[in-house]
Design a protein around this motif. Structure first.
Motif, short mmCIF file in Angstrom:
data_model
loop_
_atom_site.label_atom_id
_atom_site.label_comp_id
_atom_site.label_asym_id
_atom_site.label_seq_id
_atom_site.Cartn_x
_atom_site.Cartn_y
_atom_site.Cartn_z
N VAL A 1 58.40 -35.77 30.60
CA VAL A 1 59.87 -35.99 30.43
C VAL A 1 60.19 -37.11 31.71
O VAL A 1 60.16 -36.76 32.87
N THR B 1 66.20 -36.70 26.48
CA THR B 1 64.87 -36.44 26.07
C THR B 1 64.98 -35.20 25.18
O THR B 1 65.95 -34.06 25.83
N ASP C 1 62.44 -39.64 23.68
CA ASP C 1 63.09 -40.28 24.35
C ASP C 1 64.32 -41.13 23.77
O ASP C 1 64.04 -42.19 23.25
#
Length: 147
Positions: free
Chosen positions: A52, A58, A82
């Motif tokens: 992440v 995210t 994302d």
């Protein structure tokens, strides 16, 4: 973890856990001959930190279906998405199309957009002005179960 259900994807909103992480051996694991065990150094690894890049943008989503098997996205795989990344030609994207979420490869050419599956049994979708269409996010990673 919060969830949102769609016909093709189930979304999960990540909730970071402080000091979470699993044991990690940073020497590489040989797929050939094993290396001596005393070479291993144990560290902590957080998959959130590894996968992440932008926590606020995210999300995770579970794949339902076979349209992207050629790209390695199988039924029940977990996608890392994302929403802060710019859509580009050839990226795999989660899109909202005519009231439903779908995951497909983006094809952008001469101002036209297509959603291309990675399975010949599924049709390529040409996006037109009549479609209710939003590119929701870009897939950055896939997490698979091997059993």
């Amino acid at each position: 973890m919060k969830t949102l259900q769609s016909q093709n994807l189930t979304f999960f909103i990540p909730e970071p856990v402080e000091d979470a992480g699993a044991n990690f051996f940073d020497t590489g694991i040989s797929a050939g001959f094993p290396s001596p065990a005393d070479d291993f150094k144990e560290q902590r690894l957080s998959l959130d930190e590894e996968l992440v890049k932008n926590k606020e943008a995210t999300f995770y989503a579970r794949v339902s279906g076979q349209s992207m098997i050629g790209a390695g996205l199988d039924d029940n795989d977990l996608l890392v998405i994302d929403r802060s990344l710019e859509p580009e030609n050839n990226k795999i994207a989660v899109c909202f199309l005519d009231g439903e979420f779908t995951v497909k490869r983006l094809r952008v050419e001469k101002g036209e957009v297509w959603l291309q599956p990675e399975n010949p049994n599924y049709p390529i979708i040409k996006i037109t002005e009549e479609n209710d269409f939003v590119i929701w996010g870009i897939v950055t990673n896939v997490i698979k179960k091997l059993y």
